[in-house]
Design an enzyme around this catalytic site. Sequence first.
Site, short mmCIF file in Angstrom:
data_model
loop_
_atom_site.label_atom_id
_atom_site.label_comp_id
_atom_site.label_asym_id
_atom_site.label_seq_id
_atom_site.Cartn_x
_atom_site.Cartn_y
_atom_site.Cartn_z
N GLN A 175 -2.57 -11.44 1.72
CA GLN A 175 -2.95 -12.47 0.34
C GLN A 175 -2.18 -12.50 -0.25
O GLN A 175 -2.11 -14.12 -0.82
CB GLN A 175 -3.73 -11.62 -0.31
CG GLN A 175 -5.03 -10.95 1.25
CD GLN A 175 -6.67 -10.34 0.08
OE1 GLN A 175 -6.14 -10.31 -1.11
NE2 GLN A 175 -7.66 -10.59 1.01
N PHE A 176 -1.31 -11.80 -1.24
CA PHE A 176 -0.13 -12.30 -2.06
C PHE A 176 0.93 -11.61 -1.52
O PHE A 176 0.73 -11.03 -0.76
CB PHE A 176 -0.63 -11.93 -3.58
CG PHE A 176 -1.13 -12.41 -3.61
CD1 PHE A 176 -1.94 -13.69 -4.65
CD2 PHE A 176 -3.02 -11.71 -3.63
CE1 PHE A 176 -2.16 -14.23 -5.11
CE2 PHE A 176 -3.94 -12.83 -4.23
CZ PHE A 176 -4.00 -13.75 -5.53
N LEU A 229 -7.56 -3.49 4.67
CA LEU A 229 -6.98 -3.68 3.51
C LEU A 229 -6.15 -2.51 4.19
O LEU A 229 -5.26 -1.62 3.42
CB LEU A 229 -7.33 -3.51 1.91
CG LEU A 229 -7.37 -4.71 1.25
CD1 LEU A 229 -8.92 -4.93 1.56
CD2 LEU A 229 -8.25 -4.55 -0.18
N GLU A 264 -1.77 -3.63 4.87
CA GLU A 264 -1.03 -4.79 4.83
C GLU A 264 0.28 -3.91 6.56
O GLU A 264 0.53 -4.79 7.34
CB GLU A 264 0.09 -5.54 4.56
CG GLU A 264 -0.53 -5.83 2.91
CD GLU A 264 -1.60 -5.29 2.58
OE1 GLU A 264 -1.69 -3.71 1.91
OE2 GLU A 264 -2.68 -5.71 1.09
N GLU A 307 -7.22 -9.62 5.78
CA GLU A 307 -7.86 -8.96 4.52
C GLU A 307 -9.57 -10.70 4.20
O GLU A 307 -7.96 -11.19 3.94
CB GLU A 307 -7.12 -8.66 3.12
CG GLU A 307 -6.43 -7.08 4.00
CD GLU A 307 -4.85 -7.06 2.68
OE1 GLU A 307 -5.78 -7.50 2.07
OE2 GLU A 307 -4.59 -6.20 3.23
N PRO A 345 4.57 -3.22 1.53
CA PRO A 345 3.73 -2.02 2.85
C PRO A 345 3.74 -3.12 3.62
O PRO A 345 4.15 -1.79 4.70
CB PRO A 345 2.26 -2.42 2.43
CG PRO A 345 1.86 -2.54 0.86
CD PRO A 345 3.05 -3.49 0.43
N HIS A 363 1.69 -10.71 -8.18
CA HIS A 363 0.73 -12.31 -7.08
C HIS A 363 1.51 -13.02 -7.87
O HIS A 363 1.32 -14.01 -6.91
CB HIS A 363 -0.57 -12.54 -7.91
CG HIS A 363 -1.29 -10.63 -7.66
ND1 HIS A 363 -0.53 -9.67 -7.74
CD2 HIS A 363 -2.32 -10.69 -6.52
CE1 HIS A 363 -1.74 -8.70 -7.96
NE2 HIS A 363 -2.85 -9.64 -6.86
#
Lengths: 322, 377
Positions: free
Chosen positions: A82-83, A58, A60, A29, A89, A129
């Site tokens: 991203q995190f 987006l 995953e 992403e 997911p 996060h």
Amino acid sequence: MANITLVQAINLALVQEMEKDDRVMILGEDVGLNGGVFRVTEGLFKRFGKDRVVDTPLAESGIIGTSIGLAMSGLRPVPEIQFEGFLGPAYDQICSHAARMRTRTRAAFTVPMTIRVPVGGGIHAPELHSDSPETIYAHQPGLKVVMPASPYDAKGLLISAIRDPDPVIFFEPKRIYRAFREEVPEDEYTVPIGKARTVCEGEELTIVSWGASVVQCMQAIERTDASIELVDLRTIYPLDMDAIEASVKKTGRCVIVHEAPKTSGFGSEIAAQIMERCFLHLEAPVQRVAGFDTIMPYYKLETEYLPDADRIEKAIEEIRAY
Amino acid sequence: MSAAHTAIGTSHLVEAESSKRDSAARSLPPQTLLEWLRMMVLIREFEVRTMQAYQDRKIGGFCHVYIGQEAVAVGCTAAVEHEDPIVTAYRDHGHALARGMDPKYCMAEMFGRIGGCAKGKGGSMHMFDRDNNLFGGHGIVGAQTPLGAGLAFGTKYIDEVINGGRSQRVTLCFLGDGALNQGALHEAMNLAGLLNLPVIFVVENNGYSMGTSIHRGTTMADEITSKAIGYGMMSAQIDGMDVMNVYDGMKEVVDEARATSRPAFVDIRTYRFKGHSMSDPRKYRTREEEEVYEDDGPIAKAREYLYDQKLLDEDGFKAMSKEVRGQVRESIKWADASPPPDVAEELYKDVYVERWGPYNGTSEPEMLGEPGGNGEG
């Protein structure tokens, strides 16, 4: 040599591996046009084009599942999540497919994929996060789990991960992405997966840590006059237990420091193996300094949650006084 | 009496009637049609014997047989080239055989023997065959669909980015109608539509997600091709009980996907004659419904056509069936003779590439490549 941050070191590793091997490609992403949420892939889109640095939706599960298909086709995908919280997911794809493919196909198909994931707390992010889920993935046979604590190691370990024939979860401690610089060779080099690093040698006590916590450990060590050996795991799994054993047999005392919740954190496994291997050498019970058994708090409380130099120093004093 | 599917009624439908007038399958050499029939008979016989072996406790784990759906695997694999990757879900024995796997490797895999296609490490749901470009056999419903997108991406990347040409490959990604409701499929379809990945999502729509009929579990149950519209891909609906019809419908879609390097979504209407697995009381449907499909099954249909065309007679079919029975019997004998994996040697093998800790490195990737491990001795 270049004096660079951990982010720059990772970027450099990606550039060099992509230059060297056109099977290496990136997807995730915002990794392309925007250079990634932490700007780790900055400049790669321009340099290698949209076919090799692929902006995805987006999604995953889709990103990792697609990467597995790419890897089974003989490519070397390096997807970014991203995190660490967004690994959820993709968990099914990682553990149901990537980890098991070699066993399930008697190595007819393998998944040489490196999943890059920013990890851990300390950047004022919300919970979800800021987690440290390394134990979850270390507990899944078939995966290798890596977490560098310095720019030098980040570059060398990422190159090793990309070249590794097995799936690697490459955790990048976001707290130290830009926290400090280090001299890093501009030429390519590798740091082997599965080998710990002795950050500093000592005689009285061993501290075992990994990721951003290594920096907190170094701060705590500077404050004391004790002779402390600091072992940075660099790779969570395969665990370099030989390095830990050698150090603990020498010092007789061990403190383990990590961000993840204490119960069933990876420190539990290390403590158990120290007992199995070093029982008669121990001068004191193994201590753990870890996150608390709760949801990682929102930013106002995150410094309370994360093991810092104060808590580590206290553990050092306690174990010395035992 | 209820039927698994209400009447197929859409302009996308490649109907048996229309394909009679303009059928690619019917213009193929008779030998090809005879081979399709033989393959369907082989799959049927293989699955009947699989059920027996399961009841005899020779097969462990879970077991899902393909009886009734033979025309789908046979027609679809015939419509693509051998180099085109195929990936499927857990009801995968038919795909493995249709793709060219020797039945003995398939049977030995289910028996958990070293001679299996994965040395008895995968079992019924995990048929893999690298030489025949079969990428599994996957147990989590729908989770294979992003792999399908990735395989299509892989062929395209290798052909175009690495080799600088124009990709001619398509990937077949099979799924059941139960997978229509899994999130992974929708991520995969969106990615495929967005990135122009030549993957064909082939829904083997047998009307039931385990014990839940499609009408009880899926929106737009009679028009599932409507889901393709949302992802910008072409679609087709095909009667899957007629192998020539499957071939005709799929050939059109495959040619289009190959030419445009775009994804597609195909609803193939079929029916599994047996339960979901070996322990399914089938309370969710009636015996009458089952008979409707069984009476007009894919094998009978293809056989009747070949009789009509004087390409086969009853004696010929009997001889074919006898030969197939012998082949399957041999596969069972072979699987029985193959030893189970040696614990000390195999337990920690093929987990990681290298040896460390308890891990024991990996096998040679060739199917049954290791001496002494193939059960033939």
